[in-house]
Design a protein around this motif. Structure first.
Motif, mmCIF file in Angstrom:
data_model
loop_
_atom_site.group_PDB
_atom_site.id
_atom_site.type_symbol
_atom_site.label_atom_id
_atom_site.label_comp_id
_atom_site.label_asym_id
_atom_site.label_seq_id
_atom_site.Cartn_x
_atom_site.Cartn_y
_atom_site.Cartn_z
ATOM 1 N N ILE A 77 0.866 -1.182 0.000
ATOM 2 C CA ILE A 77 0.000 0.000 0.000
ATOM 3 C C ILE A 77 0.903 1.232 0.000
ATOM 4 C CG2 ILE A 77 -1.635 1.345 1.377
ATOM 5 C CD1 ILE A 77 -2.792 -1.345 2.321
ATOM 6 N N ILE A 126 -3.346 5.815 1.433
ATOM 7 C CA ILE A 126 -4.657 5.552 2.027
ATOM 8 C C ILE A 126 -5.366 6.895 2.152
ATOM 9 C CG2 ILE A 126 -5.917 4.734 4.047
ATOM 10 C CD1 ILE A 126 -3.619 2.807 4.570
ATOM 11 N N GLN A 173 -9.797 4.649 -2.336
ATOM 12 C CA GLN A 173 -9.252 4.826 -0.991
ATOM 13 C C GLN A 173 -7.859 4.231 -0.807
ATOM 14 O OE1 GLN A 173 -12.180 3.306 1.732
ATOM 15 N NE2 GLN A 173 -13.357 5.179 1.666
ATOM 16 N N ILE A 174 -7.566 3.147 -1.492
ATOM 17 C CA ILE A 174 -6.305 2.445 -1.294
ATOM 18 C C ILE A 174 -5.475 2.500 -2.567
ATOM 19 C CG2 ILE A 174 -5.197 0.256 -0.683
ATOM 20 C CD1 ILE A 174 -6.877 1.356 1.586
#
Length: 112
Positions: free
Chosen positions: A82, A85, A94-95
């Motif tokens: 990731i 965020i 969102q990610i």
């Protein structure tokens, strides 16, 4: 050889899978896993994204071809993490994920 960035993208289909169940565990740098999904009836080149055993969604269709080909050839060369965020964004955005090609001199870096 040094690690090389292959691609960055949002997780496609995030709202349809179980990401919300683990959202509090996800943070920048979290290791993810990419898995070919040959039985996917919507996309023959589908590549699913997992956090541990939880399916978060997919590599977007317009980004999955090379990753899928390499996975199909048995290459375990990806570091997937990731890199962003943004909980205030629409769920599909969102990610953020980065996929890197590992330095071949490194051993398995994924602590999971």
């Amino acid at each position: 050889m040094k690690d090389r960035n292959l691609d960055t993208f949002h997780i496609a289909g995030f709202t349809y899978y179980d990401g919300i169940d683990v959202m509090k565990e996800l943070e920048i740098g979290t290791w993810l896993t990419v898995v070919a999904e040959p039985e996917n009836r919507h996309d023959p080149s589908a590549v699913a994204i997992y956090y541990k055993e939880v399916k978060l969604g997919f590599v977007p269709r317009d980004k999955n071809s090379l990753i899928r080909k390499l996975l199909d050839c048995g290459h375990d060369i990806f570091e997937t993490r990731i890199n962003r965020i943004s909980p205030e964004e629409y769920p599909e955005k969102q990610i953020g994920v980065i996929v890197r090609i590992k330095d071949r001199s490194k051993n398995d870096l994924n602590p999971e």
